[in-house]
Design an enzyme around this catalytic site. Sequence first.
Site, PDB file in Angstrom:
ATOM      1  N   ARG A 160     -13.335  19.051 -25.769  1.00  0.00           N
ATOM      2  CA  ARG A 160     -14.533  19.045 -26.370  1.00  0.00           C
ATOM      3  C   ARG A 160     -15.511  19.891 -25.915  1.00  0.00           C
ATOM      4  NH1 ARG A 160     -15.198  15.913 -31.176  1.00  0.00           N
ATOM      5  NH2 ARG A 160     -13.148  14.865 -31.888  1.00  0.00           N
ATOM      6  N   ASP A 180      -4.781  26.406 -21.215  1.00  0.00           N
ATOM      7  CA  ASP A 180      -4.609  24.978 -21.855  1.00  0.00           C
ATOM      8  C   ASP A 180      -3.156  25.049 -22.323  1.00  0.00           C
ATOM      9  OD1 ASP A 180      -4.425  22.480 -23.449  1.00  0.00           O
ATOM     10  OD2 ASP A 180      -6.906  22.472 -23.328  1.00  0.00           O
ATOM     11  N   ALA A 240     -16.282  19.263 -14.706  1.00  0.00           N
ATOM     12  CA  ALA A 240     -15.434  18.395 -15.232  1.00  0.00           C
ATOM     13  C   ALA A 240     -15.263  16.957 -14.322  1.00  0.00           C
ATOM     14  CB  ALA A 240     -14.015  19.179 -15.336  1.00  0.00           C
ATOM     15  N   ARG A 241     -14.423  17.167 -13.352  1.00  0.00           N
ATOM     16  CA  ARG A 241     -13.988  16.081 -12.383  1.00  0.00           C
ATOM     17  C   ARG A 241     -13.731  16.404 -11.160  1.00  0.00           C
ATOM     18  NH1 ARG A 241     -16.307  13.376 -15.332  1.00  0.00           N
ATOM     19  NH2 ARG A 241     -15.833  11.330 -16.624  1.00  0.00           N
ATOM     20  N   ASP A 264     -20.841  20.298  -9.926  1.00  0.00           N
ATOM     21  CA  ASP A 264     -21.517  19.105 -10.446  1.00  0.00           C
ATOM     22  C   ASP A 264     -20.973  18.249 -10.095  1.00  0.00           C
ATOM     23  OD1 ASP A 264     -23.680  18.204 -12.232  1.00  0.00           O
ATOM     24  OD2 ASP A 264     -22.042  17.657 -13.547  1.00  0.00           O
ATOM     25  N   GLU A 269     -17.888  10.919  -5.224  1.00  0.00           N
ATOM     26  CA  GLU A 269     -19.583  11.101  -5.390  1.00  0.00           C
ATOM     27  C   GLU A 269     -20.328   9.936  -4.611  1.00  0.00           C
ATOM     28  OE1 GLU A 269     -20.138  11.783  -9.530  1.00  0.00           O
ATOM     29  OE2 GLU A 269     -18.909  13.647  -9.541  1.00  0.00           O
ATOM     30  N   HIS A 288     -24.237  15.849 -10.832  1.00  0.00           N
ATOM     31  CA  HIS A 288     -23.468  15.235 -11.822  1.00  0.00           C
ATOM     32  C   HIS A 288     -24.509  15.217 -12.896  1.00  0.00           C
ATOM     33  CE1 HIS A 288     -19.714  12.843 -13.159  1.00  0.00           C
ATOM     34  NE2 HIS A 288     -20.323  13.399 -14.227  1.00  0.00           N
ATOM     35  N   ILE A 289     -25.055  16.217 -13.309  1.00  0.00           N
ATOM     36  CA  ILE A 289     -26.033  16.314 -14.331  1.00  0.00           C
ATOM     37  C   ILE A 289     -25.543  16.866 -15.537  1.00  0.00           C
ATOM     38  CG2 ILE A 289     -27.943  15.847 -12.995  1.00  0.00           C
ATOM     39  CD1 ILE A 289     -28.366  18.951 -12.912  1.00  0.00           C
TER      40      ILE A 289
END
Length: 330
Positions: A160, A180, A240-241, A264, A269, A288-289
């Site tokens: 998404r 992908d 993402a992660r 981010d 974390e 992480h915003i």
Amino acid sequence: MTTIALVPGRHIWRDIFTEPYLERLRRIGDLTVNMQTVNPSKQEAARLVRDADIVITSWGCPPFDAEVIGEAKRLKLLAHAAGTVKGIVTPELIERGIRVSSANDALGVGVAETALGLTIASLKRMWELARSTREGRWHEGKEHIREMFGVTIGVVGAGRAGRHFIRLLRQFEVDIVLYDPIVSHEEAQRLGCRKVEFEELLRISDVVSIHAPSIPETYHMFNRETLKLMKDDAILINTARGSLIDEDALVAELSRGRLTACIDVTDPEPPREDHPFRTLPNVILIPHIAGAVNNGKQRLARYAIEEIRRFLASEPLDGEVDLQNLHVIA
């Protein structure tokens, strides 16, 4: 009348379901709200969902296993007002045939917009130019500025957030390439980009933006070998992660001054106090915003309510989760 249970603790839902959205839920059905200011226990969740046709979950909710849903005989839909449902969905939920919707699309909007902002600011060298301007150096470094014109943007992952990022990028005169493995060349073309293999994307991209899920197959996909493939002066953006990047390998490349990284998310974390991400001049580290913060969280409420409306109208759900393929999604 349809019964709806809002399960997360008040400290979670109050920023998402502000009074106008609570009122919309009340107009849909009989609403039960968790007024506790802590995450619900399994026992509390079971009490809330016992008589519900629809439940709304979010961050901090327990797994919906037999202990939680055992007496919820009317439950038909779980609308998750957050992203991943992996911490919520259980085999018992799947066996019951309860449908699950995720607000990943609503979160993806904020992620994509953040990635675009980081892309533009980094190509413009705003971070370092702001620093040098404060120090009195007005002209220094302007020769390194790049515009959103004629550059190649690599998108890793067409979930998404990745798809929305591609839609935003189509407003600019840039070349968009996508990696992908489950997207075909034809689908990539319909999205407005060109599908390439991962290694090629790294070699040709001026900016690489990560939007892949955190699954075993993507763990440390950015590692010592793959990072070396990136162009000198390339920009790596991770919204993402943290697990997708081998941070030691990235620090090694950053210490050479070869790349810029906009980070981010980290693993874990927050990063430790002496982590090089905190001090390297070519790292933009944010807490992480990218997803949903403050007023942006209300987008999750709007999305969840619209999913409930679609469900009650027997329309297809926009965010329905394919529970049989849970292992390959975010």
